[in-house]
Every structure is written in structure tokens, then in C-alpha cells.
Design a protein around this motif. Structure first.
Motif, PDB file in Angstrom:
ATOM      1  N   GLN A 190       0.833  -1.200   0.000  1.00  0.00           N
ATOM      2  CA  GLN A 190       0.000   0.000   0.000  1.00  0.00           C
ATOM      3  C   GLN A 190       0.874   1.259   0.000  1.00  0.00           C
ATOM      4  N   LEU A 191       1.923   1.234   0.803  1.00  0.00           N
ATOM      5  CA  LEU A 191       2.790   2.407   0.908  1.00  0.00           C
ATOM      6  C   LEU A 191       3.577   2.671  -0.371  1.00  0.00           C
ATOM      7  N   LYS A 192       3.803   1.642  -1.171  1.00  0.00           N
ATOM      8  CA  LYS A 192       4.567   1.845  -2.408  1.00  0.00           C
ATOM      9  C   LYS A 192       3.848   2.765  -3.387  1.00  0.00           C
ATOM     10  N   GLN A 193       2.576   3.010  -3.135  1.00  0.00           N
ATOM     11  CA  GLN A 193       1.842   3.958  -3.962  1.00  0.00           C
ATOM     12  C   GLN A 193       2.359   5.386  -3.795  1.00  0.00           C
ATOM     13  N   ALA A 194       3.157   5.608  -2.747  1.00  0.00           N
ATOM     14  CA  ALA A 194       3.775   6.918  -2.542  1.00  0.00           C
ATOM     15  C   ALA A 194       5.126   7.033  -3.245  1.00  0.00           C
ATOM     16  N   ASP A 195       5.573   5.961  -3.912  1.00  0.00           N
ATOM     17  CA  ASP A 195       6.859   5.982  -4.613  1.00  0.00           C
ATOM     18  C   ASP A 195       6.708   6.624  -5.982  1.00  0.00           C
ATOM     19  N   ARG A 196       7.600   7.584  -6.258  1.00  0.00           N
ATOM     20  CA  ARG A 196       7.551   8.302  -7.524  1.00  0.00           C
ATOM     21  C   ARG A 196       8.961   8.534  -8.042  1.00  0.00           C
ATOM     22  N   PRO A 197       9.128   8.705  -9.366  1.00  0.00           N
ATOM     23  CA  PRO A 197      10.464   8.994  -9.899  1.00  0.00           C
ATOM     24  C   PRO A 197      11.019  10.292  -9.323  1.00  0.00           C
ATOM     25  N   VAL A 198      12.295  10.280  -9.014  1.00  0.00           N
ATOM     26  CA  VAL A 198      12.961  11.508  -8.584  1.00  0.00           C
ATOM     27  C   VAL A 198      12.750  12.567  -9.664  1.00  0.00           C
ATOM     28  N   SER A 199      12.479  13.779  -9.240  1.00  0.00           N
ATOM     29  CA  SER A 199      12.224  14.953 -10.089  1.00  0.00           C
ATOM     30  C   SER A 199      10.795  15.027 -10.609  1.00  0.00           C
ATOM     31  N   SER A 200       9.955  14.045 -10.311  1.00  0.00           N
ATOM     32  CA  SER A 200       8.544  14.146 -10.720  1.00  0.00           C
ATOM     33  C   SER A 200       7.770  14.958  -9.693  1.00  0.00           C
ATOM     34  N   GLN A 201       6.596  15.413 -10.082  1.00  0.00           N
ATOM     35  CA  GLN A 201       5.731  16.182  -9.195  1.00  0.00           C
ATOM     36  C   GLN A 201       4.508  15.350  -8.823  1.00  0.00           C
ATOM     37  N   ILE A 202       4.196  15.324  -7.529  1.00  0.00           N
ATOM     38  CA  ILE A 202       3.026  14.586  -7.058  1.00  0.00           C
ATOM     39  C   ILE A 202       1.745  15.301  -7.498  1.00  0.00           C
ATOM     40  N   LEU A 203       0.783  14.519  -7.983  1.00  0.00           N
ATOM     41  CA  LEU A 203      -0.544  15.030  -8.318  1.00  0.00           C
ATOM     42  C   LEU A 203      -1.518  14.446  -7.306  1.00  0.00           C
ATOM     43  N   LYS A 204      -2.056  15.290  -6.456  1.00  0.00           N
ATOM     44  CA  LYS A 204      -2.865  14.821  -5.330  1.00  0.00           C
ATOM     45  C   LYS A 204      -4.170  14.180  -5.793  1.00  0.00           C
ATOM     46  N   ASN A 205      -4.554  13.152  -5.037  1.00  0.00           N
ATOM     47  CA  ASN A 205      -5.777  12.413  -5.288  1.00  0.00           C
ATOM     48  C   ASN A 205      -6.618  12.436  -4.018  1.00  0.00           C
ATOM     49  N   SER A 206      -7.671  13.254  -4.014  1.00  0.00           N
ATOM     50  CA  SER A 206      -8.491  13.410  -2.809  1.00  0.00           C
ATOM     51  C   SER A 206      -9.597  12.374  -2.693  1.00  0.00           C
ATOM     52  N   VAL A 207      -9.765  11.539  -3.725  1.00  0.00           N
ATOM     53  CA  VAL A 207     -10.861  10.566  -3.677  1.00  0.00           C
ATOM     54  C   VAL A 207     -10.367   9.127  -3.678  1.00  0.00           C
ATOM     55  N   GLY A 208      -9.067   8.934  -3.559  1.00  0.00           N
ATOM     56  CA  GLY A 208      -8.517   7.584  -3.555  1.00  0.00           C
ATOM     57  C   GLY A 208      -7.187   7.537  -2.839  1.00  0.00           C
ATOM     58  N   THR A 209      -6.605   6.359  -2.789  1.00  0.00           N
ATOM     59  CA  THR A 209      -5.344   6.162  -2.077  1.00  0.00           C
ATOM     60  C   THR A 209      -4.139   6.577  -2.915  1.00  0.00           C
ATOM     61  N   ALA A 210      -4.131   6.173  -4.180  1.00  0.00           N
ATOM     62  CA  ALA A 210      -2.953   6.382  -5.023  1.00  0.00           C
ATOM     63  C   ALA A 210      -2.957   7.760  -5.657  1.00  0.00           C
ATOM     64  N   PRO A 211      -1.907   8.562  -5.423  1.00  0.00           N
ATOM     65  CA  PRO A 211      -1.783   9.834  -6.129  1.00  0.00           C
ATOM     66  C   PRO A 211      -1.252   9.588  -7.537  1.00  0.00           C
ATOM     67  N   GLY A 212      -1.196  10.637  -8.312  1.00  0.00           N
ATOM     68  CA  GLY A 212      -0.555  10.562  -9.617  1.00  0.00           C
ATOM     69  C   GLY A 212       0.764  11.304  -9.579  1.00  0.00           C
ATOM     70  N   PHE A 213       1.377  11.464 -10.744  1.00  0.00           N
ATOM     71  CA  PHE A 213       2.606  12.263 -10.819  1.00  0.00           C
ATOM     72  C   PHE A 213       2.768  12.803 -12.226  1.00  0.00           C
ATOM     73  N   SER A 214       3.474  13.887 -12.343  1.00  0.00           N
ATOM     74  CA  SER A 214       3.846  14.419 -13.651  1.00  0.00           C
ATOM     75  C   SER A 214       5.364  14.294 -13.788  1.00  0.00           C
ATOM     76  N   PHE A 215       5.801  13.950 -14.989  1.00  0.00           N
ATOM     77  CA  PHE A 215       7.223  13.668 -15.222  1.00  0.00           C
ATOM     78  C   PHE A 215       7.573  14.107 -16.645  1.00  0.00           C
ATOM     79  N   ARG A 216       8.568  14.978 -16.744  1.00  0.00           N
ATOM     80  CA  ARG A 216       8.978  15.439 -18.067  1.00  0.00           C
ATOM     81  C   ARG A 216      10.130  14.588 -18.581  1.00  0.00           C
ATOM     82  N   TYR A 217       9.923  14.081 -19.802  1.00  0.00           N
ATOM     83  CA  TYR A 217      10.979  13.359 -20.502  1.00  0.00           C
ATOM     84  C   TYR A 217      11.232  14.084 -21.819  1.00  0.00           C
ATOM     85  N   GLN A 218      12.385  14.713 -21.912  1.00  0.00           N
ATOM     86  CA  GLN A 218      12.759  15.514 -23.076  1.00  0.00           C
ATOM     87  C   GLN A 218      11.665  16.541 -23.356  1.00  0.00           C
TER      88      GLN A 218
END
Length: 415
Positions: free
Chosen positions: A118-146
Motif C-alpha cells: 500500500q505504501l509503495k503507492q507513494a513511490d515516484r520517480p525523482v524529479s517528478s511532481q506529485i498530483l494529489k488524489n483526494s478521492v482515492g489512495t494512489a496519487p498521480g505524478f507528472s514527469f517530463r521526458y525531453q
């Protein structure tokens, strides 16, 4: 800033083996169209890290500046989206402590164990930005590649829709982007090819208007889209659609199929009662989908057996013996019987052979009779349907209500 090219990447084995259908892209594309942003490509792939990395590189190589990713952010071992994007950027995963704490609190609140998966849902790539999820457990993230910004969201539709609204649509509205103008028209009683033929002159007559069709059984939905500066042309094109579709156009709004009919009955202070056989109560269901339908809907019965037709509706035994339950004569007596029994303005009845069995050479599967009774007149309609049982029932129910709708809206028979 408005993206120039948008793609959607759908991740999940279940979306490729038939267990789940992707509806997220449909709703996303519809929402983005408000801002004249079109999804140029959708790709669905397996829960597989190398496959995700390869496809993400391809998306970037196609010149995409925004890719919306759906799925693979949950707690199970096959949720690999975060790991795949860390590999894509050649960075490590890191655990966001604030997100991990919120996951713990949410689990404890719902009396669920706090586990590592369950806690691994908080794992994100270094340099990504967390996108909050107020209606569920797993947040999202934004990540720029090139040159491409990837925004990853949970695939659960409720969470996906909420996060798209919060992290994509709201920022676009704040930019005050000119929104695409749109009109929708819902048609019943014509095949898609017939609707297309009726509207075949529209593209040449109104070249700045984008015309689209979508079949949503048993309806055909027609959509017109225009840029803000073409709003007047859109109105002219809309009037063209109304004229061409005529009585087959039943609504320009979302909502239950029977909404316009029920509102019309309420306004005219008229009532309706129904006697169903092969539709098994589905006409009543369509009516009661409309809030406030009790002001017009008097009585509904499902008389499936001959005995019930005789006892409740007064259908004559002679009629059933001579013509059978599936016949014009029987539905006439059913409609007149339910109208008199309930003292309603209209009596509506249906009887038929939905299938897959029960057909005869004279009355094959798909033979349906409908009757509409008013005090001074009873009329009938015969359908010869070619679908399976479920669709035959649906189409019979819609057709029965549509018969009344057309007579109520076009009393001189222009239908």
C-alpha cells in the motif's frame, strides 16, 4: 499553456484481454474538446516495464507535448507505471513522505492494515511532481521526458475523472482559453447510414462546422462543433439538422429517453398507463428514469401470461385463441384494457417474440406488436427486429414510447 499534440497511454493487461473496457479516454476526449484540444492518438499496452518505457519514448519521438497516462499506480505487483518512468528518466524511485503518511491515515480510518504494498503507492520517480488524489489512495505524478510532459493518473474511473478535472481542466479554464462550441442531437428510429444520408449536404453547406456521429444503441447521436468565431454558423447548421431529422430528433439534451415525452404529458395534464409482455417492465423503467414521472405515469403492469392478460386487462379468450398473444388484435385489447382500468389518457401496450426461441414461420423471432390507445382512437405498429433477445426488448420498449412521443408532438401524423 495549451498543448499542441495530446496522446493518451492506457496501461493494463485487463484492458487488452477483454476484462475491462477503456472508458477514461472517451470522457477525457470529450472534456478536452471544450478547449478545442483533440486527442491525436490513444495507445493501450500491457503492465510491463520495458513496454511502457519503449512506448513512452515513441510518444516523445512523435512530437507529443502532453501525454496523459492511465493505470498502473495501485498497490499490486503488476502496477509498474512509476517504476517504468523512473527507468525512462534513468532516475531512482523515491517515497514521498507526506503522501505515505496520508495513505497510512486513510487506511487506518477505513480499518485496513498498513502494508508495504500500500505504501509503495507513494513511490515516484525523482524529479517528478506529485498530483494529489483526494478521492482515492494512489496519487498521480507528472514527469517530463525531453520534450513531452507525462501526467500519470490512477485508472479507476472515479479517481481518473476527479484528477483530470483538478490537474488539467481547471488550469485550462484559468487560462481563459476560447472554448469550442458544440451542439448535440439525439435521434431515434433511423439507422446511422440514414442519418448520414439526410445530413450529407451539411459539410458543403457549412464547411467550418465539424460533423460527427456516434451510435449508442438504440440512439444515433449527432454532434456539431465549431470554433468560437463560427457560433452563428453553428446555429444555422443546427437548424439544418433539425429540419433534416424531423420527428426522429427527440432531444438536444442529455438525460433519459422519455424525458421530453413525460414533460410534455405533464404540461398537457395527460396521463399514461402501460401493459407490457415481451419487454418485461422495461418501458416502465424508461419512464421512471425521469424524475417526477409520477405526475404522468399512472399504472404499469407486466402481463406475461395469457391468463394475466385476460384477468387484468380484459383481453378476450377468443382473441387469444384466434390470433395468439403476439398479434395486433391482442395488443389493441391490452392497450384499451389498461387505459380503461387506470382511467389514463393513453394506454400503451407491447407483445412480441424477443427470442431466441418461440418463433414460427408466420411470426419469426423479432415480431413485435405495439398499440397506442386514446379514447377516440387505437393505432398499432408492427416491428420485425433482427437482433438478439436483449436488444429486441430494448428496441421494442423505445419504439413503444416513441410511437406515443410522435403522436403527442405531431398529432397530424407527420412522423
Amino acid at each position: 499553456m495549451k498543448p499542441k499534440r495530446v496522446e493518451v497511454l492506457i496501461i493494463g493487461d485487463e484492458l487488452l484481454d477483454g476484462r475491462v473496457a477503456d472508458t477514461n479516454t472517451l470522457r477525457l476526449a470529450e472534456a478536452l474538446s471544450e478547449f478545442n484540444i483533440q486527442v491525436t492518438q490513444r495507445t493501450t499496452i500491457l503492465d510491463d516495464t520495458p513496454t511502457i518505457v519503449k512506448e513512452a519514448k515513441s510518444i516523445n519521438a512523435r512530437g507529443t507535448d502532453l501525454c496523459i497516462v492511465s493505470g498502473g499506480l495501485g498497490p499490486t505487483s503488476d502496477d509498474l507505471t512509476a517504476l517504468a518512468f523512473a527507468n525512462l528518466g534513468n532516475v531512482q524511485l523515491e517515497r514521498d513522505t507526506e503522501t505515505a503518511q496520508k495513505i497510512k491515515e486513510r487506511l487506518i480510518e477505513h480499518k485496513r492494515p498498513v502494508t508495504e504494498n500500500q505504501l509503495k503507492q507513494a513511490d515516484r520517480p525523482v524529479s517528478s511532481q506529485i498530483l494529489k488524489n483526494s478521492v482515492g489512495t494512489a496519487p498521480g505524478f507528472s514527469f517530463r521526458y525531453q520534450d513531452c510532459l507525462f501526467m500519470a493518473f490512477p485508472g479507476v474511473p472515479k479517481e481518473f475523472d476527479f484528477m483530470i478535472e483538478e490537474h488539467i481542466l481547471k488550469p485550462l479554464r484559468q487560462e481563459a482559453l476560447p472554448s469550442l462550441k458544440k451542439k448535440s442531437f439525439r435521434s431515434f428510429g433511423l439507422f446511422e447510414a440514414q442519418v448520414d444520408d439526410l445530413l450529407s449536404g451539411l459539410p458543403n453547406k457549412f464547411p467550418s462546422i465539424r460533423l460527427g456521429y456516434r451510435a449508442h444503441f438504440p440512439e444515433i447521436i449527432i454532434t456539431l462543433k465549431a470554433s468560437p468565431q463560427d457560433e452563428q454558423t453553428l446555429e444555422e447548421a443546427s437548424e439544418f439538422v433539425r429540419e433534416q431529422l424531423g420527428p426522429s430528433l427527440f432531444s438536444e439534451e442529455e438525460g433519459p429517453f422519455a424525458k421530453g415525452l413525460i414533460e410534455s404529458l405533464i404540461n398537457s395534464k395527460e396521463t399514461l398507463s402501460i401493459a407490457e409482455s415481451c419487454t418485461g417492465g422495461f418501458i416502465g423503467h424508461l419512464i421512471t428514469e425521469v424524475p417526477g414521472s409520477s405526475q404522468a405515469f399512472n399504472l404499469g403492469v407486466t402481463t406475461y401470461s395469457n391468463e394475466s392478460k385476460i384477468k387484468l386487462l380484459g383481453v378476450k379468450e377468443e382473441t387469444l385463441s384466434k390470433h395468439g398473444a403476439v398479434s395486433e388484435a391482442t395488443v389493441i385489447e391490452m392497450a384499451e384494457g389498461i387505459r380503461k382500468l387506470s382511467q389514463a389518457t393513453y394506454g400503451l401496450s407491447v407483445s412480441g417474440i424477443a427470442g431466441p426461441d418461440g418463433g414460427t414461420p408466420d411470426k419469426p423471432v423479432g415480431t413485435i406488436f405495439i398499440a397506442l390507445s386514446k379514447e377516440d382512437k387505437t393505432e398499432t405498429k408492427k416491428l420485425s427486429l433482427l437482433f438478439g433477445r436483449e436488444k429486441n426488448k430494448i428496441l421494442s420498449a423505445f419504439s413503444a414510447l416513441d410511437l406515443l412521443r410522435r403522436r403527442h408532438h405531431y398529432p397530424r401524423g407527420n412522423s
